[in-house]
Design a protein around this motif. Sequence first.
Motif, PDB file in Angstrom:
ATOM      1  N   ALA A 164       0.822  -1.207   0.000  1.00 20.69           N
ATOM      2  CA  ALA A 164       0.000   0.000   0.000  1.00 20.69           C
ATOM      3  C   ALA A 164       0.861   1.263   0.000  1.00 20.69           C
ATOM      4  CB  ALA A 164      -0.931  -0.004   1.207  1.00 20.69           C
ATOM      5  N   ALA A 165       2.065   1.152   0.555  1.00 17.71           N
ATOM      6  CA  ALA A 165       2.992   2.286   0.574  1.00 17.71           C
ATOM      7  C   ALA A 165       3.776   2.404  -0.728  1.00 17.71           C
ATOM      8  CB  ALA A 165       3.959   2.150   1.751  1.00 17.71           C
ATOM      9  N   GLY A 166       3.553   1.473  -1.653  1.00 22.64           N
ATOM     10  CA  GLY A 166       4.231   1.522  -2.944  1.00 22.64           C
ATOM     11  C   GLY A 166       5.658   1.023  -2.924  1.00 22.64           C
ATOM     12  N   LYS A 167       5.997   0.171  -1.957  1.00 21.67           N
ATOM     13  CA  LYS A 167       7.363  -0.340  -1.841  1.00 21.67           C
ATOM     14  C   LYS A 167       7.430  -1.798  -2.279  1.00 21.67           C
ATOM     15  CE  LYS A 167       8.349   3.601   0.128  1.00 21.67           C
ATOM     16  NZ  LYS A 167       9.015   4.681  -0.629  1.00 21.67           N
ATOM     17  N   HIS A 168       8.489  -2.164  -2.993  1.00 24.45           N
ATOM     18  CA  HIS A 168       8.734  -3.557  -3.336  1.00 24.45           C
ATOM     19  C   HIS A 168       9.038  -4.336  -2.057  1.00 24.45           C
ATOM     20  CE1 HIS A 168       8.830  -2.462  -7.569  1.00 24.45           C
ATOM     21  NE2 HIS A 168       9.685  -1.496  -7.273  1.00 24.45           N
ATOM     22  N   VAL A 169       8.776  -5.663  -2.086  1.00 27.31           N
ATOM     23  CA  VAL A 169       8.854  -6.436  -0.852  1.00 27.31           C
ATOM     24  C   VAL A 169       9.707  -7.686  -1.017  1.00 27.31           C
ATOM     25  CG1 VAL A 169       7.561  -7.595   0.969  1.00 27.31           C
ATOM     26  CG2 VAL A 169       6.516  -5.681  -0.268  1.00 27.31           C
ATOM     27  N   LEU A 170      10.703  -7.820  -0.154  1.00 26.09           N
ATOM     28  CA  LEU A 170      11.434  -9.066   0.056  1.00 26.09           C
ATOM     29  C   LEU A 170      10.973  -9.579   1.412  1.00 26.09           C
ATOM     30  CD1 LEU A 170      13.651 -11.158  -0.537  1.00 26.09           C
ATOM     31  CD2 LEU A 170      15.333  -9.527   0.337  1.00 26.09           C
ATOM     32  N   CYS A 171      10.371 -10.768   1.448  1.00 27.12           N
ATOM     33  CA  CYS A 171       9.758 -11.292   2.673  1.00 27.12           C
ATOM     34  C   CYS A 171      10.444 -12.584   3.089  1.00 27.12           C
ATOM     35  CB  CYS A 171       8.261 -11.540   2.432  1.00 27.12           C
ATOM     36  SG  CYS A 171       7.374 -12.211   3.855  1.00 27.12           S
ATOM     37  N   GLU A 172      10.764 -12.684   4.373  1.00 25.99           N
ATOM     38  CA  GLU A 172      11.384 -13.904   4.885  1.00 25.99           C
ATOM     39  C   GLU A 172      10.442 -15.095   4.733  1.00 25.99           C
ATOM     40  OE1 GLU A 172      13.890 -15.676   6.026  1.00 25.99           O
ATOM     41  OE2 GLU A 172      15.204 -14.056   5.402  1.00 25.99           O
ATOM     42  N   LYS A 173      11.049 -16.292   4.705  1.00 30.31           N
ATOM     43  CA  LYS A 173      10.281 -17.525   4.673  1.00 30.31           C
ATOM     44  C   LYS A 173       9.990 -17.974   6.099  1.00 30.31           C
ATOM     45  CE  LYS A 173      12.351 -20.379   6.209  1.00 30.31           C
ATOM     46  NZ  LYS A 173      12.695 -20.490   7.660  1.00 30.31           N
ATOM     47  N   PRO A 174       8.954 -18.772   6.340  1.00 34.57           N
ATOM     48  CA  PRO A 174       7.873 -19.049   5.404  1.00 34.57           C
ATOM     49  C   PRO A 174       7.114 -17.769   5.095  1.00 34.57           C
ATOM     50  CG  PRO A 174       7.227 -19.750   7.584  1.00 34.57           C
ATOM     51  CD  PRO A 174       8.667 -19.344   7.675  1.00 34.57           C
ATOM     52  N   MET A 175       6.460 -17.769   3.950  1.00 33.84           N
ATOM     53  CA  MET A 175       5.835 -16.544   3.456  1.00 33.84           C
ATOM     54  C   MET A 175       4.781 -16.005   4.412  1.00 33.84           C
ATOM     55  SD  MET A 175       4.043 -16.210  -0.241  1.00 33.84           S
ATOM     56  CE  MET A 175       3.216 -14.729  -0.808  1.00 33.84           C
ATOM     57  N   ALA A 176       4.022 -16.896   5.048  1.00 34.73           N
ATOM     58  CA  ALA A 176       2.921 -16.478   5.917  1.00 34.73           C
ATOM     59  C   ALA A 176       2.603 -17.629   6.868  1.00 34.73           C
ATOM     60  CB  ALA A 176       1.707 -16.103   5.071  1.00 34.73           C
ATOM     61  N   ASN A 177       1.367 -17.654   7.359  1.00 30.67           N
ATOM     62  CA  ASN A 177       0.911 -18.760   8.204  1.00 30.67           C
ATOM     63  C   ASN A 177       0.010 -19.731   7.460  1.00 30.67           C
ATOM     64  OD1 ASN A 177       2.314 -18.174  10.499  1.00 30.67           O
ATOM     65  ND2 ASN A 177       0.552 -17.636  11.759  1.00 30.67           N
ATOM     66  N   SER A 178      -0.387 -19.382   6.223  1.00 33.73           N
ATOM     67  CA  SER A 178      -1.297 -20.255   5.474  1.00 33.73           C
ATOM     68  C   SER A 178      -1.255 -19.898   4.002  1.00 33.73           C
ATOM     69  CB  SER A 178      -2.730 -20.104   5.988  1.00 33.73           C
ATOM     70  OG  SER A 178      -3.239 -18.816   5.675  1.00 33.73           O
ATOM     71  N   SER A 179      -1.775 -20.797   3.181  1.00 28.19           N
ATOM     72  CA  SER A 179      -1.849 -20.525   1.743  1.00 28.19           C
ATOM     73  C   SER A 179      -2.835 -19.397   1.461  1.00 28.19           C
ATOM     74  CB  SER A 179      -2.257 -21.788   0.985  1.00 28.19           C
ATOM     75  OG  SER A 179      -3.540 -22.237   1.405  1.00 28.19           O
ATOM     76  N   ALA A 180      -3.886 -19.273   2.270  1.00 39.30           N
ATOM     77  CA  ALA A 180      -4.858 -18.192   2.075  1.00 39.30           C
ATOM     78  C   ALA A 180      -4.186 -16.836   2.273  1.00 39.30           C
ATOM     79  CB  ALA A 180      -6.029 -18.359   3.036  1.00 39.30           C
ATOM     80  N   GLU A 181      -3.363 -16.704   3.323  1.00 38.57           N
ATOM     81  CA  GLU A 181      -2.632 -15.449   3.537  1.00 38.57           C
ATOM     82  C   GLU A 181      -1.661 -15.186   2.393  1.00 38.57           C
ATOM     83  OE1 GLU A 181      -2.576 -15.336   8.456  1.00 38.57           O
ATOM     84  OE2 GLU A 181      -0.710 -15.497   7.319  1.00 38.57           O
ATOM     85  N   ALA A 182      -0.999 -16.228   1.914  1.00 39.51           N
ATOM     86  CA  ALA A 182      -0.040 -16.067   0.820  1.00 39.51           C
ATOM     87  C   ALA A 182      -0.734 -15.540  -0.437  1.00 39.51           C
ATOM     88  CB  ALA A 182       0.648 -17.395   0.528  1.00 39.51           C
ATOM     89  N   ARG A 183      -1.909 -16.074  -0.738  1.00 38.72           N
ATOM     90  CA  ARG A 183      -2.644 -15.598  -1.924  1.00 38.72           C
ATOM     91  C   ARG A 183      -3.027 -14.123  -1.771  1.00 38.72           C
ATOM     92  NH1 ARG A 183      -4.751 -20.986  -1.451  1.00 38.72           N
ATOM     93  NH2 ARG A 183      -4.173 -22.209  -3.300  1.00 38.72           N
ATOM     94  N   GLU A 184      -3.410 -13.732  -0.573  1.00 42.55           N
ATOM     95  CA  GLU A 184      -3.775 -12.342  -0.337  1.00 42.55           C
ATOM     96  C   GLU A 184      -2.569 -11.425  -0.519  1.00 42.55           C
ATOM     97  OE1 GLU A 184      -6.139  -9.709   3.092  1.00 42.55           O
ATOM     98  OE2 GLU A 184      -5.633 -11.826   3.443  1.00 42.55           O
ATOM     99  N   MET A 185      -1.416 -11.868  -0.092  1.00 44.13           N
ATOM    100  CA  MET A 185      -0.191 -11.070  -0.228  1.00 44.13           C
ATOM    101  C   MET A 185       0.194 -10.915  -1.695  1.00 44.13           C
ATOM    102  SD  MET A 185       1.588 -13.015   2.981  1.00 44.13           S
ATOM    103  CE  MET A 185       3.284 -12.469   2.831  1.00 44.13           C
ATOM    104  N   ILE A 186       0.076 -11.981  -2.458  1.00 45.32           N
ATOM    105  CA  ILE A 186       0.383 -11.919  -3.887  1.00 45.32           C
ATOM    106  C   ILE A 186      -0.556 -10.939  -4.583  1.00 45.32           C
ATOM    107  CG2 ILE A 186       0.359 -13.228  -6.051  1.00 45.32           C
ATOM    108  CD1 ILE A 186       1.244 -15.679  -4.398  1.00 45.32           C
ATOM    109  N   ALA A 187      -1.838 -11.044  -4.267  1.00 42.82           N
ATOM    110  CA  ALA A 187      -2.831 -10.174  -4.901  1.00 42.82           C
ATOM    111  C   ALA A 187      -2.584  -8.705  -4.565  1.00 42.82           C
ATOM    112  CB  ALA A 187      -4.235 -10.597  -4.472  1.00 42.82           C
ATOM    113  N   ALA A 188      -2.226  -8.429  -3.306  1.00 43.06           N
ATOM    114  CA  ALA A 188      -1.986  -7.038  -2.894  1.00 43.06           C
ATOM    115  C   ALA A 188      -0.790  -6.445  -3.629  1.00 43.06           C
ATOM    116  CB  ALA A 188      -1.777  -6.978  -1.380  1.00 43.06           C
ATOM    117  N   CYS A 189       0.269  -7.215  -3.793  1.00 40.39           N
ATOM    118  CA  CYS A 189       1.460  -6.705  -4.485  1.00 40.39           C
ATOM    119  C   CYS A 189       1.194  -6.531  -5.974  1.00 40.39           C
ATOM    120  CB  CYS A 189       2.645  -7.638  -4.244  1.00 40.39           C
ATOM    121  SG  CYS A 189       3.272  -7.585  -2.535  1.00 40.39           S
TER     122      CYS A 189
END
Length: 433
Positions: A164-189
């Motif tokens: 939302a701040a317009g910044k590219h993201v490098l995120c540590e693994k694991p990506m999230a706590n679930s596949s649902a959260e991961a999909r939301e993160m991909i969609a937001a970026c």
Amino acid sequence: MASDSTLSRRRLIQAGSAAVTGVALGAAAPARAAGPSRPADTGVVEDGRVTFPNWRGGGDITPPPPPAPMPPGERVGFAVVGLGRLSLEELLPAFAQTRKARVVALVSGSPDKARLVAVQYGIAPDAVYGYDEWERIAKNPAIRAVYVVTPNGLHREHVLAAAAAGKHVLCEKPMANSSAEAREMIAACEAAKVKLMIAYRCQYEPFNREVTRLARSGEFGKPRMIQAFNGQTTGLPEQWRLRKDLAGGGALPDIGLYCLNGVRALLGEEPVSVSARLHSTPGDQKFAEVEESVAFTLTFPSGVIAQCATSYGVHESRRLQVHTERGDIDLRNAFAYRGQRLVVSHPDGKVEARDERVLAQKNQFALEIDHMADCILSDRRPHTPGEEGLQDHVVMEAIYEAARTGAVVTVAPPAGAAAGLDATRGPQPEPAG
């Protein structure tokens, strides 16, 4: 009475002292002819870097070229989000070895710690932020990317805020706590038109990449079986990794993920089925919420079977073995931060040969950070994008289901993935130079 040899030494010392005194007093020294330029020693400038001809003889390997870092002002500025052990022990020091990135800001919930670290790394006081200051972060043009290094359960929140701040993201693994959260993160970026990369450092580390090359080259025949193990002991019961809301799970998403992702990256295939078993020591309160140990088996379309195991309750050991038709590829300390050793066993006539492949050690954190910076500068997809992290969550959820039911669980292929290898990955990173 002094001997002739003693007198000779004394005269030599006196003569040397006189020469030094003469230079100190401005006495004229014999002029030396400035010989012609010798590229063999001085090097030449080519394509924006200094290069030297190979000065080694045929009995030695060719040395790598000298580093060619970008000027600091042209590098991609990163904000490190989270100042825990990994950031302070590995990531911030790694920026000293990057060539295309630099750290320009810090984000932390501990103001005193953040101010101290900022002083240590020469970061301006007004470039230190709290977790609730994303509007200020958005207004800082020096920050082009953020590296999210907070607990797993906070990744989604911080990745969405960074997008939302317009910044590219490098995120540590694991990506999230679930596949649902991961999909939301991909969609937001994607919606924000910023890049999302997951920090699978081993996919950038030279020894792990060499194992992948050997396995895929067919030099020793096709892989048939793979064994991967990643284990360590875990104490300090109050740490966040033992809380399910912050970690998502225990040994599997934290260190077992290296086995899972390592095997997937090595083959380039996706598992079609999994079986698994979990165990935690009865009565050990450290594992009241998360698992201590997991053993799981992955079956791939090519017929390769990978036997993987991970544990929080064993002496530290990290190993990856690829068993092929005509050889054994054994990477020791495979998933460690440093200290990898690669041994290849194979027949050589009537004897069994064991060859150790000696590669230059590289800082894998610096390599992954520079890859992200390069993708931003050249506007290309990262090698380990959000889709790579999502697929690991899909498979981990199948592993937990297999352990819960005792049945073999089928794994669906990545959604929309084209046929072929590396369906969830972007272009290969540049070779570690």
